[in-house]
Every structure is written in C-alpha cells, then in structure tokens.
Design a protein around this motif. Structure first.
Motif: not given
Ligand code: PMP
Ligand code: GLU
Length: 397
Positions: A99-101, A104, A125, A128, A171, A175, A204, A206-207, A236-237, A245, A323
C-alpha cells in the motif's frame, strides 16, 4: 503490567479507519448506517486485473520476491511513469510496498530525524501527521483556505520553512479536499522550494486517475525538483484495488535504497500476486478507468447540489478524488434542544447518533472547521444521506 510504549500514547488511531470500524459495528447491531467515512471505491477490481492475479498464482509467484518488488513489475511502473507523468525513474528507483501507506511510512522513516519539521498543508491525509510522529518528527500544519480551494500558496510555504524543515508532504488530487494543483500552482511552490535545497517533498499522487480536470501535474517534472521529490502512487484508488495492498514510489536512488532497507526489516516485499495484478493495471491504457471516473463525477455534482441546499454549510467544488470537505463552523455552538455541537468532531457524532450517517471529522485532517464526505457510495445511499444530513443540520438552532 499492561502498559504500551510512549510512542503509542503519542499516536492517534486512524480516524478514517476508526469511523469505518464504528459504522461496521453499528450495522452489525442492525442499525441502518450510511457510511461515507472510508475512502475506497465501491467498484470491484477490473476483470483483466483479476485474471492476471489468477495467472500469477498458477505460475507460482508464491516465493519471497526481492524486497523492492519483482524487476518486471518495477519495469512496468517505470514505463507508466514515463508514459503518463513524463517522469524518468529507472526500475531500481522504484520500490513496491504494501500500500502507498507503507510507501509513505518508509520515506518518512528514511528521511526524518527526531526534531525535524515536516510541512503538511492542511487539510492533509490523516496518516501523514502520525507517521511523522512515529519518526520523532514535528508535523507543521499550514492552514489553507476554502476560498483558495484548500491549496497552499507560495507565500504560505515560504513563511512555513525554517532551518529545521526536512520534508513537505501533500497529495494532489487531495484527500480530503479533492483539490487538484495545476502545473502553474506547482511551479510557484517549486520556485520557493528551489531556494531551500534541504527540503524534500513527498508528492502523493494516488488519486491521479480520479481527476476531473484531466490535467495531472507531477512536481518531479518541474525544474530543480526531480532530485528532491518522492513520487508516491498505487493501484488502490484508480483501479479499485484497496484490498490488494499495493503502492509504490519513484524516487532518487539513494532514497529508494533507504526505503528498501527499512521495508526489509518490517515486511519484506508486498504480496507477489498483488504485484502481478498491479503490473496488469499499470500496463493497461488508463482510459480503462474512465467509466469509474465519470461515475464519481456524476455523484460529485449531485452531492454538491444537495449540500449547497443546506443553509449554513460552506462548500467548494472539488476537482478530483471522491471527497467533499464542507466547512460547518456556522453550526458550532448550536443545539437541537438536546445536543449542543461545538466542533467538527461533535458534529460528526451528532450526525452518526441522530441520523446514522458516518463521516470523518476535519480535526483528523488538521482542519477543525470541516468534515469529510466520501462519495464513493451508490447514488441511492448518497441521496438518502443528503436527506438525513439536511434534516439533522436544519434542526440545529
Ligand atoms: N495517500 C492518500 C492521500 C490516501 O488517501 C490513501 C488512502 N488509502 C493512501 C495514501 C494509502 O493508500 P493505500 O495504502 O491503500 O495504497
Ligand atoms: N485512505 C482512505 C481514507 O482516507 C482509506 C483509509 C485509510 O487508509 O486511512 O479513507
């Protein structure tokens, strides 16, 4: 003795995940909860991605992959960065994560020392600020204005930078605000950053695929920024793959190596099957996600119209993600005769208890005047939610 670490006591629970948990619990008790709290597409993963994953299982992608991810997947992501973003990252500058989570978290843990400041344009977000705290860093929240579509201005950035600033994280699409920075807005931020060579930036993205302006700008392409930018993205998005993940970064080589080192001690590589699914996703023409984006756009318009019909809410028009981040401060101090609502958290509790609509307080995103609505839900649910939100807010006097 049941005593957790000092670190844990400094950390907040993820407000997005907490609200999702509470709505699940209430639903399990039989309550008719409409959950607009979690940021995840309500679509299913496209079939061609599922097929690639099935194939990967049959082809025995079942062993430990290299920590930074399979070379063939990093190669595909390198091509994606070139094709879509005009960014030149070789495969060894790419690290795949759970996951990007995690991407980061890797970056922050690799770069931030205790006492370092990390600039977070607010609203930001939820994770962070908490990951910065894990690293011992100091989150520096910079409040943006709804009148500026919640975007950081060059002068705000200049004023926030100190000798202790190490990193900025933002981001776009954002978000929780849904705002999208234009190329020229990023250029004016880059002009400030170029004067402060020790400051690195996490962009970031991801969107990226949920952008109604159709113009996605990557900070790393701007003069002087490539060597100082970590570009975060994931599947993910855009591809409705939250549960798979799989996120990734493109970064200067020294940062990619640092992230691999950290990841090698925490989790190793992300799931190999998910990696192969992500390879199919990033290799596809991004146009395959067009229908999902159009559906989000139609819902956005419906939600904006509905929210603007509620007296007292201030709503701007977001141009990406899924959002909306209304300012509800005009309701603070008001009561329905039983409950007085003093801030965004109390307002979200009030809406949950009174009308069973789950939203997330802006406090978790660094903006206590607002709340976040995720409109990644069916039109029927959204329509019902609008009726309920209006009914509850109209009662506050
Ligand atoms: N960055 C942002 C701005 C997000 O909203 C999210 C939401 N899950 C993530 C990172 C992490 O995404 P994920 O871990 O699902 O790839
Ligand atoms: N990023 C999504 C959100 O903001 C998913 C939840 C999370 O990972 O925090 O709702």
């Amino acid at each position: 003795m049941q005593e957790t670490s000092d670190l844990l006591s400094r950390l907040s629970e993820s407000a997005t995940l907490a609200m999702a948990r509470i709505s699940r619990e209430l639903k399990a008790k039989g309550l008719d909860v409409i959950s607009l709290s979690l940021g995840e597409p309500d679509f299913n993963t496209p079939d061609f991605v599922k097929d690639a994953a099935k194939k990967a299982i049959d082809e025995n992608y079942s062993h430990y992959p290299p920590v930074n991810g399979y070379a063939e997947v990093r190669e595909a992501i390198s091509n994606k960065f070139k094709r879509d973003n005009n960014l030149d990252y070789s495969a060894d500058q790419i690290v795949l994560s759970t996951g990007a989570k995690q991407s980061i978290a890797n970056v922050v843990l690799s770069l931030v020392n205790p006492g370092d400041e990390v600039i977070l344009p607010a609203p930001y977000w939820v994770s962070y600020s908490e990951v910065v705290k894990v690293a011992g860093g100091i989150p520096v929240s910079i409040t943006t204005r709804i009148e500026d579509d919640f975007k950081l201005t060059a002068s705000q950035l200049e004023a926030a930078i100190t000798p202790k600033t190490r990193l900025m994280i933002y981001s776009s699409p954002c978000n929780p605000s849904g705002s999208v920075y234009t190329q020229s807005e990023l250029e004016s931020l880059a002009a400030v950053l170029r004067q402060h060579e020790n400051v690195l930036v996490v962009s970031d993205e991801i969107y990226e695929l949920i952008n109604f302006t159709d113009a996605h700008a990557s900070l790393g392409t701007i003069d002087g920024m490539y060597d100082r930018t970590i570009t975060v993205n994931g599947v993910s998005k855009g591809f409705a793959m939250t549960g798979w993940r799989l996120g990734y970064i493109g970064a200067p080589l020294w940062i990619a190596k640092a992230c691999s080192k950290i990841q090698g001690q925490f989790t190793s590589a992300p799931c190999g099957i998910s990696q192969m699914a992500a390879k199919a996703a990033v290799e596809a023409d991004p146009a395959v996600t067009h229908d999902m984006k159009q559906a989000f756009l139609a819902r956005r318009d419906m939600m904006i119209a509905g929210l603007r019909a509620i007296d007292g809410l201030k709503v701007n028009v977001p141009t990406g993600a899924f959002y909306i981040f209304p300012d509800a401060s005009s309701f603070f101090g008001k009561s329905d005769g039983t409950t007085t609502v003093n801030n965004a958290s109390e307002l979200c509790n009030y809406l949950l208890e009174k009308e069973h609509v789950a939203l997330v307080t802006g406090e978790a995103f660094g903006d206590p005047n607002c709340f976040r609505i995720s409109y990644a839900a069916s039109e029927d649910e959204l329509k019902k939610a609008l009726v309920r939100i209006k009914r509850a807010l109209d009662e506050l006097v």
